[in-house]
Design an enzyme around this catalytic site. Sequence first.
Site, PDB file in Angstrom:
ATOM      1  NE  ARG A   1      -3.703   2.506   0.649  1.00 37.90           N
ATOM      2  CZ  ARG A   1      -4.532   3.066  -0.217  1.00 37.90           C
ATOM      3  NH1 ARG A   1      -4.515   2.665  -1.496  1.00 37.90           N
ATOM      4  NH2 ARG A   1      -5.377   3.990   0.169  1.00 37.90           N
TER       5      ARG A   1
ATOM      6  CD  GLU B   1     -14.500 -26.365  22.578  1.00 34.34           C
ATOM      7  OE1 GLU B   1     -13.522 -26.814  23.210  1.00 34.34           O
ATOM      8  OE2 GLU B   1     -14.679 -26.556  21.366  1.00 34.34           O
TER       9      GLU B   1
END
Length: 389
Positions: A276, A372
């Site tokens: 970029r 979990e």
Amino acid sequence: MRDSSWLDWPFFDDAHRTLAHEADAWCAQSLGDVDHHDADAACRQLVKALGQAGWLRYAVPSGPGGAWGGALPEVDSRAVCILRETLARHEGLADFAFAMQGLGSGAISLMGSEALRQRYLPRVARGEAIAAFALSEPDAGSDVAAMACEARLEDDHYVLNGAKTWISNGGIADFYCVFARTGEAPGARGISAFVVDADTPGFSIGERIELIAPHPLATIRFDNCRIPVSQRLGEPGQGFKLAMMTLDIFRASVAAAALGFARRALDEGLARAKSRRMFGQTLGDLQLTQAALGDMDTAIDASALLTYRAAWMRDVKKTRTTREAAMAKMTATESAQAVIDRALQMFGGAGVVSGMPVETLYREIRALRIYEGATEVQKLIIARELLKA
């Protein structure tokens, strides 16, 4: 993989290193075009593909003479973690499909009768049967002992009544490992575990649940659902213990999946920083970007060290890893969220375009900080283990 230096750590042997490279090559070749618009169909296809490739054999033990279908005599936590990290780095739904086969059948591996193990585990390993783990309820999530789903003994059958929710693979699973109150004692000591086939009369799908990252999820219901006593896992009243044992085995692998997401985010961020152009230089030339990359890389290594320490301790030292797995799960999932957020920020507006890799990762990681055992629960587990010492 961009960086495989972590495989040189002393936690691994040559078999693990070979597994990592072979799995990475398979993922690159096989996971390029997964349709997220139909998560049910995608998961069915992924389970089949993972089974045919032999990866699901690492989610179950081999058993006597290979009768249970696994690749190794016992489930190797390091192998499971390597596979989850690799799958997650390439495709989040593939990681989900693999993980639920292990979690959904883990209780059978641990306490199932020989008949149950031979009936279910080989099909799980081949990708011919989809497994599910049914523990949470509308009013019993983190507080598992508050469950209300009950199983009443009548002669040689149990009669199940109640509901479970947030059930992964709900709606597509061929069988469910279900935890229900049987009343041998108050609280957690009065819970037992059962295997319930999806075609059992009295079992139904209450509703499907849509998530920010598409996965098969549902509320399931039991209405006078009769199952033989032979479908019980372990002894009456051992269900809570069995659920915790199963979660302990696979908790470190949740951290590994978060690692996979974080590594992919770092790869995407690095590529963006190098390519970029802005203000006459690249994004990576800016010190703020360099500081972010340094934080991201360090967080990933710290998470990886905790994750594979927990897996190594379980495999090699043969010790309980309740504290270590909780540390790994908490640190890796929280760190991955931060890493992905910083990678997305490097993309600016392009980072929030639907379907961009960093946008997908941003949605995928959020659930791992909850399921979990939420981060807050992991902190409690760590503290309790400390206070025991």
